[in-house]
Design an enzyme around this catalytic site. Structure first.
Site, PDB file in Angstrom:
ATOM      1  N   ASN A   1      -2.517   1.428  -2.463  1.00 30.39           N
ATOM      2  CA  ASN A   1      -3.893   1.724  -1.978  1.00 30.39           C
ATOM      3  C   ASN A   1      -4.071   3.023  -1.165  1.00 30.39           C
ATOM      4  O   ASN A   1      -3.501   3.191  -0.038  1.00 30.39           O
ATOM      5  CB  ASN A   1      -4.336   0.309  -0.856  1.00 30.39           C
ATOM      6  CG  ASN A   1      -5.636   0.571  -0.270  1.00 30.39           C
ATOM      7  OD1 ASN A   1      -6.445   1.520  -0.713  1.00 30.39           O
ATOM      8  ND2 ASN A   1      -6.033  -0.561   0.734  1.00 30.39           N
TER       9      ASN A   1
ATOM     10  N   LYS B   1      -6.607   4.178   0.155  1.00 27.35           N
ATOM     11  CA  LYS B   1      -7.621   4.289   1.211  1.00 27.35           C
ATOM     12  C   LYS B   1      -8.518   5.384   1.276  1.00 27.35           C
ATOM     13  O   LYS B   1      -9.017   5.861   0.006  1.00 27.35           O
ATOM     14  CB  LYS B   1      -6.867   4.080   2.563  1.00 27.35           C
ATOM     15  CG  LYS B   1      -5.825   2.788   2.633  1.00 27.35           C
ATOM     16  CD  LYS B   1      -5.700   2.107   4.105  1.00 27.35           C
ATOM     17  CE  LYS B   1      -4.554   1.021   3.695  1.00 27.35           C
ATOM     18  NZ  LYS B   1      -4.240   0.550   5.157  1.00 27.35           N
TER      19      LYS B   1
ATOM     20  N   HIS C   1     -10.063  -6.531   1.597  1.00 29.91           N
ATOM     21  CA  HIS C   1      -8.948  -5.949   2.358  1.00 29.91           C
ATOM     22  C   HIS C   1      -9.368  -5.846   3.761  1.00 29.91           C
ATOM     23  O   HIS C   1     -10.481  -6.139   3.962  1.00 29.91           O
ATOM     24  CB  HIS C   1      -8.848  -4.518   2.063  1.00 29.91           C
ATOM     25  CG  HIS C   1      -7.870  -3.863   2.548  1.00 29.91           C
ATOM     26  ND1 HIS C   1      -7.512  -3.333   3.910  1.00 29.91           N
ATOM     27  CD2 HIS C   1      -6.411  -3.402   2.117  1.00 29.91           C
ATOM     28  CE1 HIS C   1      -6.370  -2.902   4.040  1.00 29.91           C
ATOM     29  NE2 HIS C   1      -5.663  -2.934   3.086  1.00 29.91           N
TER      30      HIS C   1
ATOM     31  N   GLU D   1      -9.286  -4.246   6.164  1.00 32.98           N
ATOM     32  CA  GLU D   1     -10.270  -3.484   6.794  1.00 32.98           C
ATOM     33  C   GLU D   1     -11.954  -3.564   6.358  1.00 32.98           C
ATOM     34  O   GLU D   1     -12.608  -3.159   7.226  1.00 32.98           O
ATOM     35  CB  GLU D   1      -9.941  -1.917   6.284  1.00 32.98           C
ATOM     36  CG  GLU D   1      -8.262  -1.476   7.026  1.00 32.98           C
ATOM     37  CD  GLU D   1      -7.710  -0.401   6.214  1.00 32.98           C
ATOM     38  OE1 GLU D   1      -6.444  -0.186   6.442  1.00 32.98           O
ATOM     39  OE2 GLU D   1      -8.073  -0.029   5.351  1.00 32.98           O
TER      40      GLU D   1
ATOM     41  N   GLU E   1      -1.441  -9.798   3.070  1.00 35.30           N
ATOM     42  CA  GLU E   1      -1.414  -8.680   4.122  1.00 35.30           C
ATOM     43  C   GLU E   1      -1.200  -9.203   5.566  1.00 35.30           C
ATOM     44  O   GLU E   1      -2.501  -9.312   6.262  1.00 35.30           O
ATOM     45  CB  GLU E   1      -2.302  -7.527   4.086  1.00 35.30           C
ATOM     46  CG  GLU E   1      -2.173  -6.818   2.305  1.00 35.30           C
ATOM     47  CD  GLU E   1      -3.007  -5.735   2.399  1.00 35.30           C
ATOM     48  OE1 GLU E   1      -2.101  -4.708   2.157  1.00 35.30           O
ATOM     49  OE2 GLU E   1      -4.181  -5.546   2.554  1.00 35.30           O
TER      50      GLU E   1
ATOM     51  N   GLY F   1      -0.115  -0.378   8.535  1.00 33.83           N
ATOM     52  CA  GLY F   1      -0.002   0.950   9.290  1.00 33.83           C
ATOM     53  C   GLY F   1       0.484   1.086  10.638  1.00 33.83           C
ATOM     54  O   GLY F   1       0.097   1.990  11.379  1.00 33.83           O
TER      55      GLY F   1
ATOM     56  N   SER G   1       3.211  -2.287   5.723  1.00 31.60           N
ATOM     57  CA  SER G   1       4.207  -1.218   6.048  1.00 31.60           C
ATOM     58  C   SER G   1       5.434  -1.388   5.183  1.00 31.60           C
ATOM     59  O   SER G   1       6.627  -1.458   5.498  1.00 31.60           O
ATOM     60  CB  SER G   1       4.505  -1.387   7.430  1.00 31.60           C
ATOM     61  OG  SER G   1       3.508  -1.179   8.346  1.00 31.60           O
TER      62      SER G   1
END
Length: 247
Positions: free
Chosen positions: A10, A12, A94, A96, A164, A170, A210
């Site tokens: 991904n 992003k 996702h 986010e 996730e 991250g 990560s």
């Protein structure tokens, strides 16, 4: 078992024409494990560029799409448009999108159903925040998010689930292989009890959060981890080592 290992990258909101071109060259050169399915999630402006530069063996995914084919939805893109570009995949739900853009379980489920109906394959993302994990809500949250999708989806053959843990995205914190395996096993049990044993045995559940070249092999060895959805490391040459985690 027979579930084909699947690694998604991904990207992003990163990259420009030059860096996307360079990354596509790196991926094309590989070498990538032929027994692993590879998909890269590219920013929308560069989807055509990436598709034109990568071999057919590497899938290209949009990072989002809407729940209808066309209309007055300024700023959105539809599965029909993605198909028109020769793309086969989309990443939906996702964390986010959920946290920053306020996407609900129901909206994500509707998007997944529409993308599948239009012939795309879907990486559907679920996962808990740090507060939810510390409150002992990990399974409840993951099951709630999955249940919303299950209410809309009858054929799971083109769905990959990406677990996730939001606290590990991250942040450099990774769920231990044992923590990840525990949630993956619980999700598989949920599918057995709420969808079917066949779907439970066949569905691929990726781990995201990560993932690096350093930790990917230990994670890949777990029986219910069927691949990865990789963020930051997918922009680096080490992504190739992650794709090859099972070799």
């Amino acid at each position: 078992m027979g579930r084909k290992f699947c690694v998604g990258g991904n990207w992003k909101m990163n990259g420009d024409k030059a860096s996307v071109t360079e990354l596509c060259k790196t991926l094309s050169a590989g070498p990538l494990d032929p027994n692993t399915e590879v998909v890269v999630g590219c920013p929308a402006p560069y989807l055509s560029l990436a598709r034109s530069l990568l071999p057919e063996t590497i899938g290209v995914a949009a990072q989002n799409c809407y729940k209808v084919a066309k209309g007055a939805f300024t700023g959105e893109i539809s599965p029909a448009m993605l198909k028109d570009l020769g793309l086969g995949w989309v990443i939906l739900g996702h964390s986010e999108r959920r946290a920053i853009f306020g996407e609900t379980d129901e909206l994500i489920a509707e998007k997944v159903a529409h993308a599948l109906a239009e012939g795309l394959k879907v990486i559907a993302c679920i996962g808990e925040t740090l507060q939810e994990r510390e409150a002992g809500q990990t399974e409840a949250v993951c099951f709630r998010q999955t249940k919303a999708i299950a209410a809309q989806v009858k054929d799971w053959s083109n769905v990959v689930i990406a677990y996730e843990p939001v606290w590990a995205i991250g942040t450099g914190k990774t769920a231990t292989p044992e923590q990840a395996q525990e949630v993956h096993a619980a999700l598989r049990k949920w599918f057995t009890e709420n969808v079917s044993a066949d779907v439970s045995n066949a569905i691929r559940i990726q781990y995201g959060g990560s993932v690096t070249a350093a930790n990917c092999r230990e994670l890949a060895a777990k029986p219910d981890i069927d691949g990865f959805l990789v963020g930051g490391a997918s922009l680096k040459p080490e992504f190739i080592q992650i794709v090859n985690a099972r070799q």
